[in-house]
Motif scaffolding. Structure first.
Motif, PDB file in Angstrom:
ATOM      1  N   ASP A 161       0.818  -1.209   0.000  1.00  0.00           N
ATOM      2  CA  ASP A 161       0.000   0.000   0.000  1.00  0.00           C
ATOM      3  C   ASP A 161       0.856   1.266   0.000  1.00  0.00           C
ATOM      4  N   GLU A 162       2.024   1.203   0.658  1.00  0.00           N
ATOM      5  CA  GLU A 162       2.941   2.349   0.676  1.00  0.00           C
ATOM      6  C   GLU A 162       4.368   1.813   0.788  1.00  0.00           C
ATOM      7  N   TYR A 163       5.333   2.664   0.391  1.00  0.00           N
ATOM      8  CA  TYR A 163       6.752   2.321   0.454  1.00  0.00           C
ATOM      9  C   TYR A 163       7.455   3.471   1.167  1.00  0.00           C
ATOM     10  N   VAL A 164       8.100   3.175   2.303  1.00  0.00           N
ATOM     11  CA  VAL A 164       8.746   4.215   3.111  1.00  0.00           C
ATOM     12  C   VAL A 164      10.224   3.881   3.287  1.00  0.00           C
ATOM     13  N   ALA A 165      11.090   4.860   3.073  1.00  0.00           N
ATOM     14  CA  ALA A 165      12.528   4.661   3.265  1.00  0.00           C
ATOM     15  C   ALA A 165      12.844   4.508   4.744  1.00  0.00           C
ATOM     16  N   LYS A 166      13.863   3.700   5.025  1.00  0.00           N
ATOM     17  CA  LYS A 166      14.289   3.514   6.411  1.00  0.00           C
ATOM     18  C   LYS A 166      14.972   4.764   6.960  1.00  0.00           C
ATOM     19  N   PHE A 167      15.028   4.797   8.293  1.00  0.00           N
ATOM     20  CA  PHE A 167      15.743   5.839   9.030  1.00  0.00           C
ATOM     21  C   PHE A 167      15.136   7.222   8.826  1.00  0.00           C
ATOM     22  N   GLU A 168      13.835   7.250   8.617  1.00  0.00           N
ATOM     23  CA  GLU A 168      13.076   8.499   8.569  1.00  0.00           C
ATOM     24  C   GLU A 168      11.861   8.344   9.484  1.00  0.00           C
ATOM     25  N   PRO A 169      12.076   8.354  10.809  1.00  0.00           N
ATOM     26  CA  PRO A 169      10.985   8.090  11.751  1.00  0.00           C
ATOM     27  C   PRO A 169       9.790   9.018  11.592  1.00  0.00           C
ATOM     28  N   GLN A 170      10.031  10.285  11.277  1.00  0.00           N
ATOM     29  CA  GLN A 170       8.922  11.223  11.126  1.00  0.00           C
ATOM     30  C   GLN A 170       8.017  10.806   9.968  1.00  0.00           C
ATOM     31  N   ARG A 171       8.637  10.462   8.850  1.00  0.00           N
ATOM     32  CA  ARG A 171       7.841  10.040   7.693  1.00  0.00           C
ATOM     33  C   ARG A 171       7.157   8.709   7.963  1.00  0.00           C
ATOM     34  N   LEU A 172       7.861   7.806   8.618  1.00  0.00           N
ATOM     35  CA  LEU A 172       7.254   6.523   8.966  1.00  0.00           C
ATOM     36  C   LEU A 172       6.062   6.731   9.886  1.00  0.00           C
ATOM     37  N   ALA A 173       6.229   7.592  10.894  1.00  0.00           N
ATOM     38  CA  ALA A 173       5.129   7.862  11.828  1.00  0.00           C
ATOM     39  C   ALA A 173       3.932   8.471  11.114  1.00  0.00           C
ATOM     40  N   GLU A 174       4.190   9.404  10.184  1.00  0.00           N
ATOM     41  CA  GLU A 174       3.086  10.041   9.456  1.00  0.00           C
ATOM     42  C   GLU A 174       2.340   9.014   8.604  1.00  0.00           C
ATOM     43  N   THR A 175       3.088   8.120   7.966  1.00  0.00           N
ATOM     44  CA  THR A 175       2.467   7.086   7.131  1.00  0.00           C
ATOM     45  C   THR A 175       1.644   6.123   7.978  1.00  0.00           C
ATOM     46  N   LEU A 176       2.212   5.687   9.097  1.00  0.00           N
ATOM     47  CA  LEU A 176       1.486   4.782   9.980  1.00  0.00           C
ATOM     48  C   LEU A 176       0.221   5.444  10.529  1.00  0.00           C
ATOM     49  N   ARG A 177       0.339   6.696  10.945  1.00  0.00           N
ATOM     50  CA  ARG A 177      -0.816   7.421  11.486  1.00  0.00           C
ATOM     51  C   ARG A 177      -1.945   7.488  10.449  1.00  0.00           C
ATOM     52  N   ARG A 178      -1.580   7.828   9.221  1.00  0.00           N
ATOM     53  CA  ARG A 178      -2.588   7.985   8.167  1.00  0.00           C
ATOM     54  C   ARG A 178      -3.262   6.647   7.830  1.00  0.00           C
ATOM     55  N   LEU A 179      -2.461   5.590   7.681  1.00  0.00           N
ATOM     56  CA  LEU A 179      -3.026   4.301   7.292  1.00  0.00           C
ATOM     57  C   LEU A 179      -3.807   3.646   8.430  1.00  0.00           C
ATOM     58  N   ILE A 180      -3.346   3.829   9.655  1.00  0.00           N
ATOM     59  CA  ILE A 180      -4.085   3.282  10.800  1.00  0.00           C
ATOM     60  C   ILE A 180      -5.423   3.997  10.956  1.00  0.00           C
TER      61      ILE A 180
END
Length: 323
Positions: free
Chosen positions: A294-313
């Motif tokens: 559903d999405e592809y997120v680069a590692k070692f970018e916690p802010q972007r990972l958190a934003e993606t997780l927040r949106r999809l959850i």
């Protein structure tokens, strides 16, 4: 030596087939054991192999960092891998492997490179606990060659984390909890201890419970068990798991095959899959999309990972509320 790294397109086509290519190298004969260990690094992370250029000493560097070299106008730190893994070798490290991934470039000094070996991820095994302890978590997977040699796959992320002494605490400071985070559960798979720690910290900041696994095979076994339990209780898996986060490169089963299993099994309908990898090139992202992520997120970018997780959850919660 540059001939070793030709046919980039052919290597890229391996992704999604549960196969990988690793560059084999040695660090020298260990004076304590008299053995010459064979290591490997995923070719996807290797930019080039060269004779070691002139290294300039740099102040306040870790003991394992030999110094810096200038590659096409860019200063690159050089790690003496023999010193890093505590191999007391007296042979010169005349070869440098230049690795590049997720925006980071570094050189690794080695004694010699051997060949590029094509393997199936199912041939790569999780290292035994004793080896993990002896190597300090440096090795993420092992395999045995037909000639009896044991090849240990190097965790580049761990080397980078420990040799740069990079303080990443500031990357988490603005991550706010999800209001109903405790009602959701994320399952994630990653073979790197460094990556698992960062994912866990991100989810802790979001206030979301999680299930951690060390590779795709373990994740798939866990998911099948959860599906059976949900079925026995009269629930859907999407009521139990809100999101699945997976690395790409993992022993036994890679992230592409794991995603394909999930997306082809109707029991996991409605559960989003996010691919989280240091292999963040467009070709890898396209391959991820081709197997249904559903999405592809680069590692070692916690802010972007958190934003993606927040949106999809949040989207997942809205979907459940609408049913």
């Amino acid at each position: 030596m540059s001939d070793l790294l030709k046919n980039i397109d052919a290597r890229t086509r391996l992704a999604g087939t549960n196969k990988l290519e690793i560059l084999l190298f040695t660090l020298g004969t260990d004076q304590r054991t008299g053995k010459r260990e064979t290591f490997g690094i995923n070719v996807f992370k290797v930019r080039e192999v060269m004779r070691t250029p002139k290294i300039t000493a740099a102040p306040e560097m870790p003991d394992t960092v030999e110094g810096m070299v200038s590659l096409r106008g860019v200063l690159v730190p050089v790690v003496d891998l023999a010193r890093y893994v505590a191999v007391a070798a007296d042979t010169p490290r005349d070869i440098m492997i230049v690795t590049e991934y997720n925006g980071h470039t570094q050189g690794f000094l080695v004694e010699a490179v051997d060949t590029i070996l094509r393997l199936d991820w199912s041939q790569m095994r999780v290292p035994p606990d004793m080896l993990t302890a002896n190597m300090g978590g440096l090795v993420t997977a092992v395999t045995e060659l037909p000639d009896g040699r044991l090849v240990m796959l190097l965790d580049v992320e761990k080397v980078l984390s420990e040799t740069t002494r990079y303080d990443d605490s500031h990357m988490f400071k603005d991550i706010k909890p999800i209001s109903d985070g405790g009602k959701h559960t994320v399952l994630f798979a990653d073979d790197s201890s460094v990556a698992r720690k960062q994912i866990s910290q991100t989810l802790d900041m979001l206030g979301v419970p999680y299930i951690s696994t060390i590779n795709g095979r373990k994740a798939w076994d866990e998911l099948k068990m959860l599906a059976s339990q949900a079925d026995a209780a009269g629930h859907r898996v999407c009521d139990v798991i809100s999101l699945i986060l997976t690395d790409v490169e993992m022993p036994e089963m890679d992230g592409y095959i794991l995603t394909r299993h999930i997306k082809s099994d109707p029991r996991f309908e409605g559960v989003p899959v996010v691919m989280h990898s240091s292999l963040s090139g467009m070709s890898n992202q396209q391959l991820g999309k081709s197997v249904g992520v559903d999405e592809y997120v680069a590692k070692f970018e916690p802010q972007r990972l958190a934003e993606t997780l927040r949106r999809l959850i949040s989207r997942h919660a809205a979907m459940l509320a609408g049913k």
